[in-house]
Structure formats: structure tokens, C-alpha cells
Design a protein around this motif. Structure first.
Motif, PDB file in Angstrom:
ATOM      1  N   THR A  61       0.912  15.612  -4.805  1.00  0.00           N
ATOM      2  CA  THR A  61      -0.535  15.379  -4.774  1.00  0.00           C
ATOM      3  C   THR A  61      -1.255  16.269  -3.771  1.00  0.00           C
ATOM      4  O   THR A  61      -2.459  16.391  -3.820  1.00  0.00           O
ATOM      5  CB  THR A  61      -0.875  13.905  -4.450  1.00  0.00           C
ATOM      6  OG1 THR A  61      -0.324  13.568  -3.186  1.00  0.00           O
ATOM      7  CG2 THR A  61      -0.327  12.978  -5.515  1.00  0.00           C
ATOM      8  N   PRO A  98       3.288   9.324  -2.958  1.00  0.00           N
ATOM      9  CA  PRO A  98       2.453   8.647  -3.939  1.00  0.00           C
ATOM     10  C   PRO A  98       2.481   9.370  -5.282  1.00  0.00           C
ATOM     11  O   PRO A  98       2.848  10.526  -5.366  1.00  0.00           O
ATOM     12  CB  PRO A  98       1.063   8.688  -3.320  1.00  0.00           C
ATOM     13  CG  PRO A  98       1.111   9.636  -2.202  1.00  0.00           C
ATOM     14  CD  PRO A  98       2.539   9.889  -1.867  1.00  0.00           C
ATOM     15  N   LYS A  99       2.060   8.667  -6.331  1.00  0.00           N
ATOM     16  CA  LYS A  99       2.021   9.239  -7.671  1.00  0.00           C
ATOM     17  C   LYS A  99       0.950  10.318  -7.723  1.00  0.00           C
ATOM     18  O   LYS A  99      -0.106  10.188  -7.110  1.00  0.00           O
ATOM     19  CB  LYS A  99       1.724   8.152  -8.693  1.00  0.00           C
ATOM     20  CG  LYS A  99       2.817   7.124  -8.789  1.00  0.00           C
ATOM     21  CD  LYS A  99       2.463   6.036  -9.770  1.00  0.00           C
ATOM     22  CE  LYS A  99       3.547   4.980  -9.763  1.00  0.00           C
ATOM     23  NZ  LYS A  99       3.175   3.804 -10.503  1.00  0.00           N
ATOM     24  N   SER A 101      -2.203  12.603  -8.708  1.00  0.00           N
ATOM     25  CA  SER A 101      -3.522  12.355  -9.268  1.00  0.00           C
ATOM     26  C   SER A 101      -4.406  13.526  -8.897  1.00  0.00           C
ATOM     27  O   SER A 101      -4.338  14.034  -7.791  1.00  0.00           O
ATOM     28  CB  SER A 101      -4.119  11.077  -8.695  1.00  0.00           C
ATOM     29  OG  SER A 101      -5.466  10.957  -9.082  1.00  0.00           O
ATOM     30  N   SER A 112     -12.238   3.461 -10.907  1.00  0.00           N
ATOM     31  CA  SER A 112     -11.377   2.300 -10.706  1.00  0.00           C
ATOM     32  C   SER A 112     -10.834   2.304  -9.278  1.00  0.00           C
ATOM     33  O   SER A 112     -10.871   3.331  -8.579  1.00  0.00           O
ATOM     34  CB  SER A 112     -10.203   2.343 -11.689  1.00  0.00           C
ATOM     35  OG  SER A 112      -9.321   3.399 -11.344  1.00  0.00           O
ATOM     36  N   ALA A 113     -10.337   1.173  -8.855  1.00  0.00           N
ATOM     37  CA  ALA A 113      -9.710   1.077  -7.529  1.00  0.00           C
ATOM     38  C   ALA A 113      -8.550   2.057  -7.432  1.00  0.00           C
ATOM     39  O   ALA A 113      -8.371   2.714  -6.397  1.00  0.00           O
ATOM     40  CB  ALA A 113      -9.234  -0.355  -7.284  1.00  0.00           C
ATOM     41  N   LYS A 114      -7.758   2.201  -8.485  1.00  0.00           N
ATOM     42  CA  LYS A 114      -6.605   3.126  -8.490  1.00  0.00           C
ATOM     43  C   LYS A 114      -7.063   4.568  -8.322  1.00  0.00           C
ATOM     44  O   LYS A 114      -6.427   5.348  -7.627  1.00  0.00           O
ATOM     45  CB  LYS A 114      -5.787   2.976  -9.778  1.00  0.00           C
ATOM     46  CG  LYS A 114      -5.048   1.671  -9.864  1.00  0.00           C
ATOM     47  CD  LYS A 114      -3.913   1.620  -8.870  1.00  0.00           C
ATOM     48  CE  LYS A 114      -3.143   0.327  -8.990  1.00  0.00           C
ATOM     49  NZ  LYS A 114      -2.424  -0.012  -7.792  1.00  0.00           N
ATOM     50  N   THR A 115      -8.166   4.935  -8.965  1.00  0.00           N
ATOM     51  CA  THR A 115      -8.691   6.294  -8.822  1.00  0.00           C
ATOM     52  C   THR A 115      -9.052   6.570  -7.362  1.00  0.00           C
ATOM     53  O   THR A 115      -8.716   7.622  -6.816  1.00  0.00           O
ATOM     54  CB  THR A 115      -9.929   6.495  -9.720  1.00  0.00           C
ATOM     55  OG1 THR A 115      -9.535   6.339 -11.083  1.00  0.00           O
ATOM     56  CG2 THR A 115     -10.561   7.861  -9.517  1.00  0.00           C
ATOM     57  N   GLU A 117      -7.891   4.945  -4.698  1.00  0.00           N
ATOM     58  CA  GLU A 117      -6.671   4.912  -3.874  1.00  0.00           C
ATOM     59  C   GLU A 117      -5.980   6.267  -3.860  1.00  0.00           C
ATOM     60  O   GLU A 117      -5.331   6.630  -2.881  1.00  0.00           O
ATOM     61  CB  GLU A 117      -5.703   3.847  -4.394  1.00  0.00           C
ATOM     62  CG  GLU A 117      -6.134   2.437  -4.073  1.00  0.00           C
ATOM     63  CD  GLU A 117      -5.268   1.379  -4.743  1.00  0.00           C
ATOM     64  OE1 GLU A 117      -4.155   1.701  -5.237  1.00  0.00           O
ATOM     65  OE2 GLU A 117      -5.703   0.212  -4.775  1.00  0.00           O
ATOM     66  N   ALA A 118      -6.127   7.051  -4.935  1.00  0.00           N
ATOM     67  CA  ALA A 118      -5.495   8.369  -5.008  1.00  0.00           C
ATOM     68  C   ALA A 118      -6.176   9.388  -4.090  1.00  0.00           C
ATOM     69  O   ALA A 118      -5.601  10.430  -3.796  1.00  0.00           O
ATOM     70  CB  ALA A 118      -5.515   8.877  -6.450  1.00  0.00           C
ATOM     71  N   GLU A 121      -5.071   7.955   1.827  1.00  0.00           N
ATOM     72  CA  GLU A 121      -3.798   7.287   2.066  1.00  0.00           C
ATOM     73  C   GLU A 121      -4.086   6.019   2.857  1.00  0.00           C
ATOM     74  O   GLU A 121      -4.456   6.074   4.026  1.00  0.00           O
ATOM     75  CB  GLU A 121      -2.827   8.180   2.827  1.00  0.00           C
ATOM     76  CG  GLU A 121      -1.483   7.523   2.944  1.00  0.00           C
ATOM     77  CD  GLU A 121      -0.391   8.481   3.326  1.00  0.00           C
ATOM     78  OE1 GLU A 121       0.582   8.005   3.912  1.00  0.00           O
ATOM     79  OE2 GLU A 121      -0.503   9.676   3.054  1.00  0.00           O
ATOM     80  N   THR A 127      -4.293  -2.035  -0.637  1.00  0.00           N
ATOM     81  CA  THR A 127      -4.811  -1.525  -1.904  1.00  0.00           C
ATOM     82  C   THR A 127      -6.316  -1.762  -1.889  1.00  0.00           C
ATOM     83  O   THR A 127      -6.829  -2.440  -1.002  1.00  0.00           O
ATOM     84  CB  THR A 127      -4.201  -2.273  -3.115  1.00  0.00           C
ATOM     85  OG1 THR A 127      -4.522  -3.668  -2.998  1.00  0.00           O
ATOM     86  CG2 THR A 127      -2.698  -2.081  -3.203  1.00  0.00           C
TER      87      THR A 127
END
Length: 186
Positions: A61, A98-99, A101, A112-115, A117-118, A121, A127
Motif C-alpha cells: 500500500t 494492511p490490505k 487500497s 465507507s469506513a473501510k475506504t 481506514e485504508a 493507520e 476501526t
């Protein structure tokens, strides 16, 4: 300047780190110092204090914003030592990467929250819960152990996507060009 660990990215430039965060008007990054997979950037501007911005390199990332301040406890960062730490050296296991993105978006549609979070850190175990959006601003509430009452604020910048703006317990809507928002103080 210390160099990154083997297999890590080269020490980033001030210009490349400025693409990860939205600095206050009239500010820029001056000196960048690197230690293994960490980089600090010294903000320069009319009201800049003695703190620095902390970034971390994650395989897959790249460089990501981590925090702002004047010093950190190495134990909290999962490292044994660094020039920006104030703690005694400790040995801990490294954090998993991390994954991947891209962190970019083509529109200011509420992310989104996931977007979000990317883009940063978060501390271990944290989260983002709810995300509130007003125009091109997004406020994300962190959830996890030791979370306070603050939120993270992100701004959509056309051409580059969502960028970290700051974290705290409230923002002045006037400074953000808004009339009202759930993350503003009045």
C-alpha cells in the motif's frame, strides 16, 4: 538521515508525503527524516508548532499517514527504537501489512469506513464505525480500546480523492467552508 530497512521503500520526499494529507493553508513539509519503515515530516507554515507528522510504509500500500505529535512511545508503535520515540527500547512482533487500497476516488460520494481506514493507520484494535458526510467532507468515528471522543476528518480533493485532514474532538465549520456538520463545534 537514516535509511529504510531492507525491502522497504526509499525515504519519501516532502512533496510525496504532502499528497497523503491536507495541510492547513500556507503550510508545506520541510525536512523528512526516515527510520526503517517510518518517516517524519516537519511542517512549515505561519502557525506551525514543534510537532511533526508521522508516516509508515506498508508493503503493498505504500506510505500512509499515522499520527501527528512531538514524540511517541516505541512500544505503542510496535517497534523497538526510533529517533522520534521517547520510550526505552522493547522487542515486539511486527504488525501484519494492511490490505492494498488505492485510496483514490473519482467523486465526493460519501466513502465507507473501510475506504477511510485504508488512508490512515489506526492504532491496533481500532476501526471506523459511523461515517458522517457533508459536501466534500467526511468525519469518521473510531471504535476500539482506549478511544476518546474525537473523530478523524477527511476531505475530498478532485483529481486525487479522499485525503486525511485531521483528528480531534471538533472542527470549526467556518474553517471548513461549511454552515453545519456533525463533526463541527459551535
Amino acid at each position: 538521515m537514516a535509511t529504510p530497512a531492507a525491502g522497504a521503500a526509499d525515504c519519501p520526499t516532502a512533496t510525496s508525503l504532502q499528497t497523503l494529507v491536507e495541510l492547513p493553508k500556507g503550510w508545506s513539509f520541510g525536512e523528512v527524516k526516515c527510520f526503517k519503515d517510518w518517516a517524519t515530516a516537519d511542517p512549515q507554515g505561519p502557525t506551525a508548532g514543534d510537532g511533526v507528522y508521522l508516516f509508515r510504509y506498508a508493503a503493498g500500500t505504500g506510505w500512509k499517514y499515522y499520527d501527528q505529535g512531538s514524540d511517541w512511545d516505541c512500544k505503542d508503535l510496535g517497534i523497538s527504537e526510533a529517533p522520534f520515540c521517547v520510550s526505552e527500547p522493547v522487542k515486539t512482533a511486527p504488525k501484519p501489512a494492511p490490505k492494498p487500497s488505492s485510496g483514490t476516488a473519482a467523486s465526493a460520494k460519501c466513502p465507507s469506513a473501510k475506504t477511510l481506514e485504508a488512508l490512515v493507520e489506526l492504532p491496533k484494535g481500532w476501526t471506523f464505525g459511523s461515517v458522517d458526510c457533508v459536501k466534500d467532507w467526511a468525519g469518521a468515528d473510531p471504535e476500539g480500546p482506549g478511544v476518546g471522543d474525537g473523530s478523524y476528518l477527511f476531505h475530498f480533493v478532485p483529481g486525487t480523492g479522499w485525503k486525511y485532514y485531521g483528528d480531534g474532538s471538533g472542527y470549526d465549520c467556518v474553517d471548513l467552508g461549511l454552515k453545519e456538520a456533525p463533526f463541527c463545534i459551535y
